[in-house]
Design a protein around this motif. Sequence first.
Motif, PDB file in Angstrom:
ATOM      1  N   UNK A 190       0.847  -1.197   0.000  1.00 53.88           N
ATOM      2  CA  UNK A 190       0.000   0.000   0.000  1.00 53.88           C
ATOM      3  C   UNK A 190       0.883   1.248   0.000  1.00 53.88           C
ATOM      4  N   UNK A 191       1.878   1.261   0.865  1.00 58.44           N
ATOM      5  CA  UNK A 191       2.786   2.402   0.935  1.00 58.44           C
ATOM      6  C   UNK A 191       3.582   2.570  -0.358  1.00 58.44           C
ATOM      7  N   UNK A 192       4.045   1.454  -0.915  1.00 61.80           N
ATOM      8  CA  UNK A 192       4.840   1.506  -2.143  1.00 61.80           C
ATOM      9  C   UNK A 192       4.003   2.051  -3.306  1.00 61.80           C
ATOM     10  N   UNK A 193       2.802   1.534  -3.471  1.00 60.28           N
ATOM     11  CA  UNK A 193       1.946   1.977  -4.581  1.00 60.28           C
ATOM     12  C   UNK A 193       1.560   3.443  -4.408  1.00 60.28           C
ATOM     13  N   UNK A 194       1.244   3.854  -3.197  1.00 60.56           N
ATOM     14  CA  UNK A 194       0.901   5.260  -2.966  1.00 60.56           C
ATOM     15  C   UNK A 194       2.088   6.177  -3.261  1.00 60.56           C
ATOM     16  N   UNK A 195       3.280   5.746  -2.899  1.00 60.67           N
ATOM     17  CA  UNK A 195       4.475   6.552  -3.186  1.00 60.67           C
ATOM     18  C   UNK A 195       4.707   6.669  -4.689  1.00 60.67           C
ATOM     19  N   UNK A 196       4.548   5.567  -5.409  1.00 62.33           N
ATOM     20  CA  UNK A 196       4.745   5.589  -6.861  1.00 62.33           C
ATOM     21  C   UNK A 196       3.680   6.446  -7.542  1.00 62.33           C
ATOM     22  N   UNK A 197       2.420   6.291  -7.133  1.00 62.18           N
ATOM     23  CA  UNK A 197       1.348   7.121  -7.700  1.00 62.18           C
ATOM     24  C   UNK A 197       1.618   8.603  -7.466  1.00 62.18           C
ATOM     25  N   UNK A 198       2.035   8.931  -6.249  1.00 64.50           N
ATOM     26  CA  UNK A 198       2.305  10.332  -5.918  1.00 64.50           C
ATOM     27  C   UNK A 198       3.480  10.873  -6.728  1.00 64.50           C
ATOM     28  N   UNK A 199       4.536  10.096  -6.797  1.00 59.71           N
ATOM     29  CA  UNK A 199       5.718  10.541  -7.539  1.00 59.71           C
ATOM     30  C   UNK A 199       5.400  10.703  -9.027  1.00 59.71           C
ATOM     31  N   UNK A 200       4.681   9.757  -9.601  1.00 62.39           N
ATOM     32  CA  UNK A 200       4.321   9.851 -11.018  1.00 62.39           C
ATOM     33  C   UNK A 200       3.358  11.013 -11.256  1.00 62.39           C
ATOM     34  N   UNK A 201       2.401  11.175 -10.375  1.00 62.47           N
ATOM     35  CA  UNK A 201       1.431  12.250 -10.521  1.00 62.47           C
ATOM     36  C   UNK A 201       2.054  13.628 -10.408  1.00 62.47           C
ATOM     37  N   UNK A 232      -6.279   8.701  -7.595  1.00 62.33           N
ATOM     38  CA  UNK A 232      -6.449   7.256  -7.422  1.00 62.33           C
ATOM     39  C   UNK A 232      -6.094   6.791  -6.006  1.00 62.33           C
ATOM     40  N   UNK A 233      -5.421   7.618  -5.230  1.00 62.28           N
ATOM     41  CA  UNK A 233      -4.945   7.234  -3.903  1.00 62.28           C
ATOM     42  C   UNK A 233      -6.042   6.671  -2.996  1.00 62.28           C
ATOM     43  N   UNK A 234      -7.209   7.313  -2.881  1.00 60.33           N
ATOM     44  CA  UNK A 234      -8.217   6.738  -1.986  1.00 60.33           C
ATOM     45  C   UNK A 234      -8.701   5.357  -2.430  1.00 60.33           C
ATOM     46  N   UNK A 235      -8.699   5.124  -3.728  1.00 58.34           N
ATOM     47  CA  UNK A 235      -9.144   3.817  -4.230  1.00 58.34           C
ATOM     48  C   UNK A 235      -8.105   2.737  -3.961  1.00 58.34           C
ATOM     49  N   UNK A 236      -6.840   3.095  -4.060  1.00 55.94           N
ATOM     50  CA  UNK A 236      -5.774   2.151  -3.703  1.00 55.94           C
ATOM     51  C   UNK A 236      -5.898   1.789  -2.224  1.00 55.94           C
TER      52      UNK A 236
END
Length: 189
Positions: free
Chosen positions: A35-46, A65-69
Amino acid sequence: MLTGEVVVGCCARMTILKEEINQAILAIVDISKWKLIVLAILSAAGLGLLKDVEEFEYGYLLLFLAPYVCCYVDLIAHERIANIYLIAKFLRGYAVSENEALMVRDYERYVWHERKSAVWVSHEANARFLSSLVCGAGIPLIAFLVDSYRKVILEMKWILIVPALGVLATVFLYSRLRRQLEGLNSQEK
């Protein structure tokens, strides 16, 4: 009196159930890490912080997309937790004459009574819920810090519904699953 074969079979089944609980706990830890890894990647890409990804016009959608993840990962974790509760409920009501099995059953009954008291609180569940609310609401709000995103978002105010629905889904999920766990924890068997 139980025969030797029944006692050995009982111990083997208890071992399998305990191993299933251990695997569920490891899965919860692992999914929380992802969860932490995906949120970090989404944030960095966004935000355009990744090496090969520049800031792009619709990067805020990745942040949204963060709340859905959070909701999806928490759903998986809660399914594992419900499985643990179900095994514990079974063990509380399981009647055997073997020492190890009796000890496991008595321990599960003890935990059940402690959970029913006001003293026992699941800090892990509260931390997971709080992290989902903070990340689910906070990461999309980061989009307002990027000037180009803020202009687009303010022009299309309706787009704010996307992360808001994700946060509401998380709150609904926790409410529903808390009731489910209370139901599993409410009766002996």
